[in-house]
Each structure stands twice: as structure tokens, then as C-alpha cells.
Design an enzyme around this catalytic site. Structure first.
Site, PDB file in Angstrom:
ATOM      1  N   ASN A 127       0.832  -1.215   0.000  1.00  0.00           N
ATOM      2  CA  ASN A 127       0.000   0.000   0.000  1.00  0.00           C
ATOM      3  C   ASN A 127       0.861   1.256   0.000  1.00  0.00           C
ATOM      4  O   ASN A 127       1.819   1.356   0.743  1.00  0.00           O
ATOM      5  CB  ASN A 127      -0.890   0.011   1.235  1.00  0.00           C
ATOM      6  CG  ASN A 127      -1.468  -1.341   1.539  1.00  0.00           C
ATOM      7  OD1 ASN A 127      -2.165  -1.898   0.723  1.00  0.00           O
ATOM      8  ND2 ASN A 127      -1.113  -1.901   2.689  1.00  0.00           N
TER       9      ASN A 127
ATOM     10  N   GLU B 270       4.386  -8.378 -10.209  1.00  0.00           N
ATOM     11  CA  GLU B 270       4.918  -9.358  -9.260  1.00  0.00           C
ATOM     12  C   GLU B 270       6.167 -10.072  -9.775  1.00  0.00           C
ATOM     13  O   GLU B 270       7.143 -10.234  -9.057  1.00  0.00           O
ATOM     14  CB  GLU B 270       3.839 -10.366  -8.847  1.00  0.00           C
ATOM     15  CG  GLU B 270       2.675  -9.730  -8.068  1.00  0.00           C
ATOM     16  CD  GLU B 270       3.094  -8.948  -6.828  1.00  0.00           C
ATOM     17  OE1 GLU B 270       4.246  -9.111  -6.355  1.00  0.00           O
ATOM     18  OE2 GLU B 270       2.273  -8.158  -6.315  1.00  0.00           O
TER      19      GLU B 270
ATOM     20  N   HIS C 292       8.089  -2.401  -4.873  1.00  0.00           N
ATOM     21  CA  HIS C 292       6.782  -2.208  -5.505  1.00  0.00           C
ATOM     22  C   HIS C 292       6.437  -0.725  -5.670  1.00  0.00           C
ATOM     23  O   HIS C 292       5.595  -0.379  -6.492  1.00  0.00           O
ATOM     24  CB  HIS C 292       5.680  -2.841  -4.653  1.00  0.00           C
ATOM     25  CG  HIS C 292       5.304  -4.242  -5.057  1.00  0.00           C
ATOM     26  ND1 HIS C 292       5.150  -4.625  -6.364  1.00  0.00           N
ATOM     27  CD2 HIS C 292       5.010  -5.341  -4.317  1.00  0.00           C
ATOM     28  CE1 HIS C 292       4.783  -5.901  -6.405  1.00  0.00           C
ATOM     29  NE2 HIS C 292       4.692  -6.366  -5.167  1.00  0.00           N
TER      30      HIS C 292
ATOM     31  N   GLU D 296       8.411  -5.288  -0.959  1.00  0.00           N
ATOM     32  CA  GLU D 296       7.327  -4.294  -0.849  1.00  0.00           C
ATOM     33  C   GLU D 296       7.851  -2.900  -1.161  1.00  0.00           C
ATOM     34  O   GLU D 296       7.165  -2.091  -1.777  1.00  0.00           O
ATOM     35  CB  GLU D 296       6.678  -4.337   0.537  1.00  0.00           C
ATOM     36  CG  GLU D 296       6.153  -5.707   0.968  1.00  0.00           C
ATOM     37  CD  GLU D 296       5.296  -6.410  -0.068  1.00  0.00           C
ATOM     38  OE1 GLU D 296       4.615  -5.730  -0.849  1.00  0.00           O
ATOM     39  OE2 GLU D 296       5.331  -7.669  -0.106  1.00  0.00           O
TER      40      GLU D 296
END
Ligand code: 7MK
Ligand code: ZN
Length: 873
Positions: free
Chosen positions: A268, A323, A304, A301
Site C-alpha cells: 500500500n 509481481e 513495488h 514491498e
């Protein structure tokens, strides 16, 4: 299943009829319910077919709906099949949606849920629709603000994406905080956290001088286990700048650890939510492998933020776009932080043990699937790990610099957009001028390609000819496959153990010792010139493509490569090839009732490795490890799990016995006086040796293991000793296990290790132990880590899961049903233990099928239904 669930197809993609410019969310957290107000600024999308209906996804209780300030009458909208359809909408309007949630009752852990009294969200892929009604698809990117109002005592910390822009008191007991995320994002990247948490704080100054606040939030008691995560985060940030020129783009980066989480972690924007397993690590509670896992997932993360958030996926079929690429990036990061050779071998081991079986089974799918029933089922080894191999092949084909240019172009073209795997491939092709048309087949064809290679030395012509034939087995829905574009890295090793310079016929200059061949046809021959004497080919160096390769090396050639190959992956692979071949031979012997015996050549090769005191101990430990049972199961046509287990145990017992002095020496030489993180390789080799020694009938190793377990000042050695004792029923084992479970009763992550130990043991009463673990005070089926620790480990336990009477299958199916009522996503992972049923001998095949049919007859979630039905197709 009450009704047949709907299948979604990639070919049906169409752009959204409406776009959302802004979302203003307000969470009003009450004791049992949370009220969510969402104010959407909606505009018609001129790039899509016109529609007068706005169709939003959602399943929460709808309490109010207004359009441009007017409450909508019943006739203006309808709620059906988890959608909200609003009729007759104008071109631009404001929609206000109010919903009511009960987070404490949400055991699916998707959407808004409670964990230990705190509130968390998980929205990827389609969890946002459990919070409010929305265009819950990744190609709708909006600017979000989030206001959270809650009791100050119960929820002192209120977090969301972006920057905190205001806070205050709403009354004596309640406070509010407002967050603004300046970047557009799809709903799957939304996050909100509320609760009583403590933070470890630090800073990072980026390459352009931006000062970033770093915060890792945990339950107060766990704060002393967050240091390693913080150090890993700073390393990841610096590495991405250095390797890819990518800089962080907000003033704050937060990570929140939660004990109940379906996956590893979630990227997030500005507010990562992590499974505690990938944040908390302290010498006494976490193993060296756990420490590596934290660094890897923290890196994943963080990476990302560019590969996923700044550039995201157009639709969920493109999941591997973010991914596969991000796994590749985290692999490269880990590789640079530790040992490239060891990392590569570990990744390939994982791929073989888990992705190859998936690609050969009933749920096989390309890295870009063409259809799904439940998207949650496609967070797979194929999309992630094979996807990362596909990204790695670009780098192998284009070179590091070419790959970097491709990635730069990808960001230049697509920053701020939602794109496809084809867009990524186009950027790679355009930046390098390399033709990647045929390469597209890696995205659309499932199955593990097979390379059959034949070598031929012509002494007269001083030529070495390699003929490469490729094929790919049929997979569900794909009977015929076209040839892939496969980068085949190889070397030819001369008698002196050195690489021969490789010159292809027609080339003017001698080439390097390792070359990458472009294999594109079903059959191709490559001729190398100026080869003085017959070399030993070293093929698929560095595992340059996710394929299975067959070549008829002699045992001597394999031993030679194990000792001399300049490519460390290929050295390891030579040993694995030798072992695979040995297993096939021994399984044949066992089936024929012949006596089993280990060839001396194999023992001698491992002896040489054990005696090589100059080698990296972590690499040595990998060289000494045999292919796992799951990998062997894939090698045979009709599998008898009991036989596979027996044969593998025989080989291990023989190696323990015939090399006992060397194992003992490896144990002694790798003891360390005090704990230092950098001795992880020595600990790995030492504990490997201890486990081998515990296979002997001697008392000494068991006593040594007991002592190591009781006195260890770190979890690697404590667990290493327990693993060595795991299959030896007796006092040492039970004393150590009891002491362990007593000491760590209050530490959830350590208790996961305890449950895995019970469930993976070979001792006779394992199933009974697993059954009673279900009612252990530290166990809960509602906690995904616990369910995976116990049931996942049991499903990998060859002799017990595959017990000939079917008791293991029956037990697991019961647990799938229990779990499916709580958390379909976790149940759907567990049920995949049945995926290889068609590979088994007739007796077990029938038993497994009966359990699958029992499941199929029950009321199932979409998630489990999809897996069970694919198994029975
Ligand atoms: C890893 C999605 C998330 C399976 C493996 C992860 C998930 C599932 C972490 C959840 C991730 N986006 O970062 O990929
Ligand atoms: Zn990811």
C-alpha cells in the site's frame, strides 16, 4: 456451491465506462461497527463505450446513497450480485456512498478486519469492495484522502496512505486524523490502520536529498524485534537508487506489522502492511532464514513503489507485470546483500519444489492467465516465481545494461499509468533493438519446457556440435505448444577444468567461456570450432531459463563438473543431476525388490565436498543436500510416496554412515563461540551435519543435539537441534520439544515453528499429534500463520499425509472444510495439497479422489471451488 461461479476472461477486457478523479473517505470507528463515508468525483471516460449506468462493485451493508447531494430513490439504483448499479447518471457527478462494517466479525482478513483489538485493511486484489462500493479495478486511478475518527484510548494511532495533513479532537473521548495521498492510485493500494501500536523511527536521505521519515509500527511488546527490518529497509532504498536509479517519492514510509495476515505483506502506498513473520526478528526468536526472509520481503514491498504503484497493472490478468518484476528485483537485492551463488541455488530449489509441480498439475496456468474464477487463487508460484524467471531472461538476453535501458524506457513511457505485460515487453524490445516477438509465448503458454540436448565431438574437424531439441507438455486447455525463445547459457569445460573459449562456426574472434545461445526452433544445432579435445558441456549455467534440461552425462562427467565448473550454479546442478539419476535407479531397484546400494562414485563426490575446507559453508551445505521428495515425485511416472520416502531415507542413512567422520568434523569445525550474524553459513552446515549424525544409531549425536537445543543463544541453533531430533522418537526429542513450547508459549511466531515441527515429523503418531495441536492453547485456525504452520507442514509430510489408509487425506479435507468457513483464501492454499493426485499409484489416487469428491459435494467458497473443480476436471 449454490450456483456455478462466473469465469472472468482476459479477452473480455474493456476500459472502464467511468473514471474516478477523487475519493474522500471517512472512517468513523465505533465499538462494534465502523461507518464508512465515501465521496467520489466521477467522470465519464471518453475512451470507453458510452453507458448511462454506473456499475460499482461492493458487498458491504449500504446505508445511504446520494448523487450530487440528492438521496437516490429506490428506483434509481439496484443492488445485485455484489454490485451496485446506478441508472441515468450524468457525465460528471458526485456520488456519496455510506456503508457499515463489522470488522471484528470479518475472519476472511480481506477488507477491514480486526486483529488483537486493532484494525487493519487488506485490499489487493478485490478487498476494497468489502469496504465500500467502488470501481474496484486497477485501471481506475484516483486521488485519495482519508479521515479516521476513533476513541483515543483504544485507537491512539490512526494511519493511512500519504502524508498526515491534520489531526484534532472531536470530543472528550474521540480524536481524528486526516491523510492525503498526493499520488493517484488504484483502490487495491488503499490502506488504513487504527490501534494501539508503537513505532521504531529512523530517517533516510535519498539520492536527491529528500529526507524521508521511516516508521515501523508493531505491538508495543514487539518493538525490540523491528531493528533488522529497519536496517533492511534502508539497504533496500539505497540499493534501488544505486542499481536502478529509483528514488522514494513521499516524505514518509510506514510499515505496520500484524499477526493475522493472509499473505507475506502488502505494498500500500506509503503504508505497507506486513505479516509479523516478515518484520519481527531477534537473534533468539528468528532463524538466519527468517532474517533473510525479512530483508527479502521488506525489499519486495519497497521495490513495488515503482514496479506496482507508480506503474501498475491494467487488469489482474497482468499481475505478473508487477509481481514477476518485483520478485526479480528482490532476488537481485538479496543476491547483492549475501551470496549470489547461494541465492540463485535457493531460488531454483524453490521453483523446482513448488512451481514445476504447479505447472504440471490441474491448476497450471501461464504467467499471464487467460481466465479465473477467484483472483485470489492466482497469487501463485507461477505468476511470481516463474514470472521472475521470465524477467530474468530479458536481462540474460539484453545484458544488464540493455535491461536497465529497457526499464528506464518503461518508466518514461508508463509512469502514473496502468499497463500490460505487452507494454513491458515492448519497452524492453524498443530500448534494445532485440526482437522479442517470439518471447511473448512465455506469457501465454503454461507448462515447463523441456530441452533434450545431445553433444557430439568431431576430433578430426576439432568441432563440438550441440543439438538442442525443445518441447513442452500439454497443460489444461493447451494441447499444442509453439517453440519458446530460450536463452541457453553454457560453457564447455576442458580437461584441465577450465572453460574453453567459445567460437561459433562463422565467427571471426574467439568468444567468452560462457555464452548465451538463442534457442528458438523446435530443433537447432550449434557448432563450436577450434575445440582441441572432447570437452564436458556445462549447460543452463546460472539456470538461464525455467526449463528442464536433459543431457547424457556420465557419472564421471558429473563428478568432474561438481568439482570444476566455473559456474557455481552448474556445479550444484551437476550434483543434483547425479542425485536425481541415482534416485530413479534406486526407485527402480526398490520396485523390483532388489537390494539397495549407493554407488561409491556418489559417496566419493560428496566426500570431496565435505573435505573442501576452502569452500563457502553455505554453498557446501547446498551441495550436500539431495533433491526433496516433492521433486522426486515429479520425476517418476507413477508415484508411490512411501517408496520415494523410503528410498530417500535410505540414501541419507547411507551418507550418514559412510561419511560419519566427515560429518562429525564438519560439525566440530563449524561450531562458533559467540553468535555473529555473518556466521549463518557455518550454522547451516553445522546443523546439516548434526541432522545427518542424528540418523546414526549412536547416542552421541542425540546428546549433542539435546545440549545444543537447551543451551543455544540463537534460534537457528535451537531449531537446528530440534530438526535433527524431529524424527527420533525418544527422550531427547520430547524433552527438547517440551522445553521449547514452554519457553516460547507467549511468542506466536516461535510457536508456528513448534507446530511445523510436530506436523513434519516422521515418528509414528504424528497425525495424533497434529490433531491434538488443533486444541493447543496457542493454536487457532483463524490465524493464517498457524493454519499454514500446522496444515501446510503436514501436507508436505510424505509418509503421513500419504498414509496408505487415507487417514492423512481425510484429516486434511476435514480441515479444508473447517477453514473454508473461516478464511477461503487460506483454505484454498491448503486444498492444493491434493493437486498431484493423478500422479499417484492407483490406491492413493482413489483415496484422494474420494476426498476431492467429498469436498466438491459440500458448500464451498469460490476460492476452494475453483481448485477442487479443476482437480476433478
Ligand atoms: C507475495 C500481494 C502483494 C503472495 C506472495 C505477496 C502476496 C501474495 C506480497 C500479496 C505482494 N502485492 O507484495 O506481492
Ligand atoms: Zn508483490
Amino acid at each position: 456451491m449454490a450456483q456455478q461461479p462466473q469465469i472472468k476472461y482476459l479477452k473480455d477486457y474493456s476500459a472502464p465506462a467511468f473514471l474516478i478523479d477523487r475519493v474522500d473517505l471517512k472512517f468513523d470507528i465505533q465499538d462494534d461497527i465502523t461507518r464508512v463515508q465515501s465521496r467520489l468525483v466521477v467522470n465519464r471516460n471518453d475512451k470507453a463505450a458510452a453507458s448511462r449506468e454506473l456499475v460499482l462493485s461492493g458487498s458491504a451493508r449500504l446505508t445511504s446513497l446520494t448523487l450530487d447531494g440528492e438521496r437516490l430513490a429506490a428506483g434509481r439504483y439496484r443492488l445485485e450480485d455484489e454490485t451496485l448499479v446506478v441508472n441515468e447518471v450524468p457525465d460528471s457527478f458526485i456520488l456519496e456512498v455510506e456503508t457499515e462494517l463489522a470488522p471484528a466479525a470479518n475472519t476472511s482478513l480481506m477488507g477491514l478486519y480486526a486483529s488483537n483489538g486493532n484494525l487493519f485493511t487488506q485490499c489487493e486484489p478485490e478487498g476494497f469492495r468489502k469496504i465500500t462500493y467502488y470501481l474496484d479495478r486497477p485501471d481506475v486511478m484516483a486521488r485519495f484522502t482519508t479521515t479516521i475518527i476513533a476513541d483515543r484510548q483504544k485507537y491512539p494511532i490512526l494511519l493511512s496512505n500519504g502524508n498526515k495533513v491534520g489531526e484534532g479532537l472531536s470530543d472528550k473521548k474521540r480524536h481524528w486524523v486526516k491523510w492525503v495521498d498526493p499520488y493517484r492510485k488504484p483502490s487495491y493500494l488503499f490502506a488504513m490502520v487504527a490501534g494501539r501500536l508503537s513505532a521504531l523511527k529512523d530517517r533516510f536521505v535519498t539520492m536527491r536529498g529528500r529526507d524521508v521519515a521511516l516508521e515501523i509500527w508493531t505491538e508495543p511488546a514487539d518493538l525490540d524485534k523491528a531493528r533488522h527490518a529497519m536496517e533492511s529497509l534502508k539497504r533496500a532504498m539505497a540499493w534501488d537508487e544505486h542499481r536502478f536509479g529509483l528514488e522514494y517519492d513521499l516524505d514518509i514510509y510506514m510499515i505496520v506489522a500484524v499477526g493475522d495476515f493472509n499473505m507475506g505483506a502488502m505494498e500500500n502506498k506509503g503504508l505497507n502492511v506486513f505479516n509479523t513473520k516478515y518484520v519481527l526478528a531477534r537473534q533468539d526468536t528468528a532463524t538466519d532464514t527468517d532474517f533473510e526472509g525479512v530483508e527479502r520481503v521488506i525489499g519486495h514491498e519497497y521495490f513495488h513503489n515503482w514496479t506496482g504503484n507508480r506503474v501498475t497493472c491494467r487488469d489482474w490478468f497482468q499481475l505478473s507485470l508487477k509481481e514477476g518484476l518485483t520478485v526479480f528485483r528482490d532476488q537481485e537485492f538479496s543476491s547483492d546483500m549475501t551470496s549470489a551463488a547461494v541465492k540463485r541455488i535457493e531460488d531454483v530449489k524453490g521453483l523446482r519444489a513448488m512451481q514445476f509441480p504447479e505447472d504440471a498439475g490441474p491448476t497450471a496456468h501461464p504467467i499471464r492467465p487467460d481466465s479465473y474464477i477467484e483472483m485470489n487463487n492466482f497469487y501463485t508460484m507461477t505468476v511470481y516465481e516463474k514470472g521472475a524467471e521470465v524477467v530474468r531472461m530479458y536481462q540474460t538476453l539484453l545484458g544488464r545494461d540493455g535491461f536497465r535501458k529497457g526499464l528506464d524506457l518503461y518508466f518514461r513511457r508508463h509512469d502514473g499509468h496502468a499497463v500490460t505485460c505487452d507494454d513491458f515487453r515492448a519497452a524492453m524490445a524498443d530500448a534494445s533493438g532485440v526482437d522479442l516477438d517470439q518471447f511473448a509465448l512465455w506469457y501465454s503458454q503454461a507448462g515447463t519446457p523441456r530441452l533434450d540436448v545431445v553433444g557430439d565431438y568431431d576430433a578430426e574437424a576439432r568441432e563440438y556440435r550441440l543439438t538442442v531439441r525443445q518441447s513442452c507438455p500439454a497443460t489444461p486447455g493447451q494441447d499444442v505448444k509453439l517453440p519458446f525463445h530460450i536463452p541457453l547459457a553454457l560453457g564447455l569445460v576442458g580437461r584441465d577444468g577450465r572453460d574453453v573459449p567459445l567460437t561459433l562456426a562463422g565467427e571471426l574472434e574467439a568468444g567468452a567461456g560462457t555464452r548465451v545461445l538463442d534457442v528458438k526452433a523446435a530443433e537447432q544445432t550449434f557448432t563450436f570450432v577450434d575445440i582441441e579435445s572432447e570437452p564436458v558441456p556445462s549447460l543452463l549455467r546460472g539456470f538461464s531459463a525455467p526449463v528442464e534440461l536433459f543431457f547424457d552425462w556420465s557419472d564421471e562427467a558429473l563428478t568432474f563438473l561438481m568439482a570444476h565448473d566455473s559456474d557455481s550454479f552448474a556445479r550444484w546442478e551437476a550434483g543434483q543431476t547425479f542425485a536425481r539419476r541415482l534416485f530413479l535407479r534406486l526407485i527402480g531397484d526398490a520396485e523390483q525388490g532388489r537390494e539397495l546400494a549407493l554407488p561409491q562414485g556418489f559417496v566419493a563426490a560428496l566426500h570431496a565436498i565435505l573435505k573442501d575446507h576452502a569452500a563457502d559453508p553455505a554453498f557446501k551445505s547446498l551441495m550436500l543436500a539431495l533433491p526433496g521428495e516433492a521433486e522426486i515425485l515429479e520425476m517418476v511416472t507413477v508415484a508411490d510416496p512411501a517408496l520415494i520416502h523410503r528410498v530417500r531415507e535410505f540414501v541419507l542413512a547411507q551418507l550418514a554412515l559412510q561419511l560419519r567422520a566427515e560429518w562429525r568434523e564438519a560439525y566440530d569445525l563449524n561450531l562458533t563461540r559467540e553468535y555473529r550474524p555473518q556466521d549463518a553459513g557455518r550454522r547451516a552446515l553445522k546443523n546439516h551435519a548434526l541432522a545427518m549424525l542424528c540418523r546414526l544409531a549412536d547416542a552421541w549425536p542425540l546428546e549433542t543435539a539435546r545440549e545444543q537445543c537447551m543451551k543455544a543463544d540463537n534460534m537457528t541453533d535451537q531449531l537446528g537441534a530440534l530438526l535433527a531430533l524431529r524424527d527420533r522418537d525418544g527422550e531427547e526429542r520430547s524433552d527438547c520439544l517440551d522445553a521449547f513450547s514452554e519457553r516460547w508459549a507467549g511468542d506466536a511466531l516461535v510457536m508456528d515453528k513448534y507446530f511445523s515441527l510436530l506436523a513434519s515429523s516422521q515418528i509414528p503418531c504424528t497425525l495424533e499429534h497434529v490433531k491434538s495441536a488443533l486444541s493447543h492453547p496457542a493454536f487457532s485456525l483463524k490465524n493464517p500463520n498457524k493454519a499454514r504452520a500446522l496444515l501446510g507442514a503436514f501436507a508436505r509430510n510424505m509418509p503421513h499425509f500419504h498414509a496408505a489408509d487415507g487417514s492423512g487425506y481425510h484429516f486434511l479435507a476435514d480441515q479444508v472444510l473447517a477453514l473454508d468457513a473461516i478464511n477461503p483464501q487460506v483454505a484454498s492454499r491448503v486444498v492444493q495439497a491434493f493437486n498431484r493426485w493423478k500422479k499417484l499409484e492407483p490406491g492413493r489416487q482413489a483415496l484422494m479422489k474420494a476426498e476431492l469428491e467429498r469436498l466438491a459435494a459440500a458448500e464451498l467458497s469460490r476460492d476452494v471451488y475453483e481448485i477442487v473443480s479443476k482437480n476433478l476436471e
